[in-house]
Design a protein around this motif. Structure first.
Motif, PDB file in Angstrom:
ATOM      1  N   ASN A   1       0.794  -1.226   0.000  1.00 46.29           N
ATOM      2  CA  ASN A   1       0.000   0.000   0.000  1.00 46.29           C
ATOM      3  C   ASN A   1       0.834   1.287   0.000  1.00 46.29           C
ATOM      4  O   ASN A   1       0.375   2.336   0.440  1.00 46.29           O
ATOM      5  CB  ASN A   1      -0.956   0.013   1.212  1.00 46.29           C
ATOM      6  N   TYR A   2       2.083   1.220  -0.495  1.00 39.09           N
ATOM      7  CA  TYR A   2       2.910   2.423  -0.514  1.00 39.09           C
ATOM      8  C   TYR A   2       2.421   3.405  -1.581  1.00 39.09           C
ATOM      9  O   TYR A   2       2.029   2.999  -2.672  1.00 39.09           O
ATOM     10  CB  TYR A   2       4.382   2.058  -0.757  1.00 39.09           C
ATOM     11  N   LYS A   3       2.477   4.671  -1.250  1.00 41.63           N
ATOM     12  CA  LYS A   3       2.052   5.704  -2.186  1.00 41.63           C
ATOM     13  C   LYS A   3       3.044   5.796  -3.342  1.00 41.63           C
ATOM     14  O   LYS A   3       4.257   5.750  -3.119  1.00 41.63           O
ATOM     15  CB  LYS A   3       1.976   7.062  -1.481  1.00 41.63           C
ATOM     16  N   PRO A   4       2.557   5.950  -4.563  1.00 41.26           N
ATOM     17  CA  PRO A   4       3.466   6.106  -5.711  1.00 41.26           C
ATOM     18  C   PRO A   4       4.439   7.263  -5.524  1.00 41.26           C
ATOM     19  O   PRO A   4       5.605   7.170  -5.915  1.00 41.26           O
ATOM     20  CB  PRO A   4       2.516   6.358  -6.885  1.00 41.26           C
ATOM     21  N   GLU A   5       3.981   8.354  -4.896  1.00 41.92           N
ATOM     22  CA  GLU A   5       4.869   9.505  -4.704  1.00 41.92           C
ATOM     23  C   GLU A   5       5.998   9.184  -3.712  1.00 41.92           C
ATOM     24  O   GLU A   5       7.111   9.706  -3.841  1.00 41.92           O
ATOM     25  CB  GLU A   5       4.097  10.743  -4.246  1.00 41.92           C
TER      26      GLU A   5
END
Length: 230
Positions: A82-86
């Motif tokens: 669930n890591y943010k792309p940014e």
């Protein structure tokens, strides 16, 4: 057979007088629970320094030179943890800049190169994720055959690796649902390792894979001690 594959690669590469490619396999991100996230910090700096020192020893006796290639996970981090792309993008940018700092210190007469590559370059998500889904039942069966205590340890490790308030807001999940998701992610990560190696088979055949995880199949473990990445 890892030793046999490495010997085959070395024999061919040395006979062809080509540079040796060393693939350093690592997550390519900073765990969300750590204060420095999403930025790389001293751990990465010491790791690069340690690996560069080892590569320089080899280069000193092997004239064709050494290619040091750090290979980081990318879109799979969002899919599993669930890591943010940014957050991924920031890490990639800053880690690449860190590598450049080291590259700038290598004397021009030394044949050592440094670069950063991403999983998606050799195992695109459109092929990788469906393959992982197909492999999931196989690894779920293996996981559930483990002793309950071992399963709990692995689930906790996966739990700590998650970004719960990441690409999706998973903070409102119940504790039971979080543990279920962490279990799914752990098992799916095992499926990822096989799918990635299969899709990028030709890529891996043209180098030596080095892992900072002692139990990763198909890789040489290299660290300052058995449990350390530096």
């Amino acid at each position: 057979d890892t030793p046999k594959a490495i010997k085959t690669y070395l024999k061919k590469t040395i006979a062809d007088e080509k540079s040796l490619s060393l693939y350093f396999l690592f997550g390519g991100y900073k765990q969300a629970r750590l204060q420095s996230a999403p930025y790389p910090e001293w751990a990465e700096l010491f790791n690069i320094s340690f690996m560069l020192k080892a590569a320089s020893y080899i280069e000193s006796i092997y004239p064709p030179g050494i290619e040091m290639i750090y290979r980081g996970d990318e879109e799979v981090l969002t899919f599993l943890d669930n890591y943010k792309p940014e957050a991924r993008a920031i890490y990639t940018q800053k880690f690449s800049q860190m590598l450049q700092l080291f590259k700038d210190t290598i004397p021009t007469h030394r044949k050592i190169s440094l670069r950063y590559e991403l999983t998606s370059e050799t195992a695109p998500p459109a092929k990788l994720f469906p393959w992982m889904e197909q492999l999931f039942p196989k690894y779920l069966k293996r996981f559930e055959a483990l002793p309950t205590e071992v399963q709990s340890q692995k689930i906790l490790r996966s739990y700590r690796n998650h970004m719960w308030n990441g690409n999706e807001d998973l903070t409102k999940l119940s504790e039971q649902a979080k543990r279920k998701h962490a279990k799914w992610a752990y098992v799916m990560h095992d499926a990822f390792l096989e799918a990635d190696v299969t899709l990028a088979e030709k890529y891996f055949e043209n180098g030596i894979s080095i892992s900072f995880n002692k139990k990763l199949e198909g890789c040489i473990h290299y660290g300052s001690c058995l449990t350390s990445s530096v």
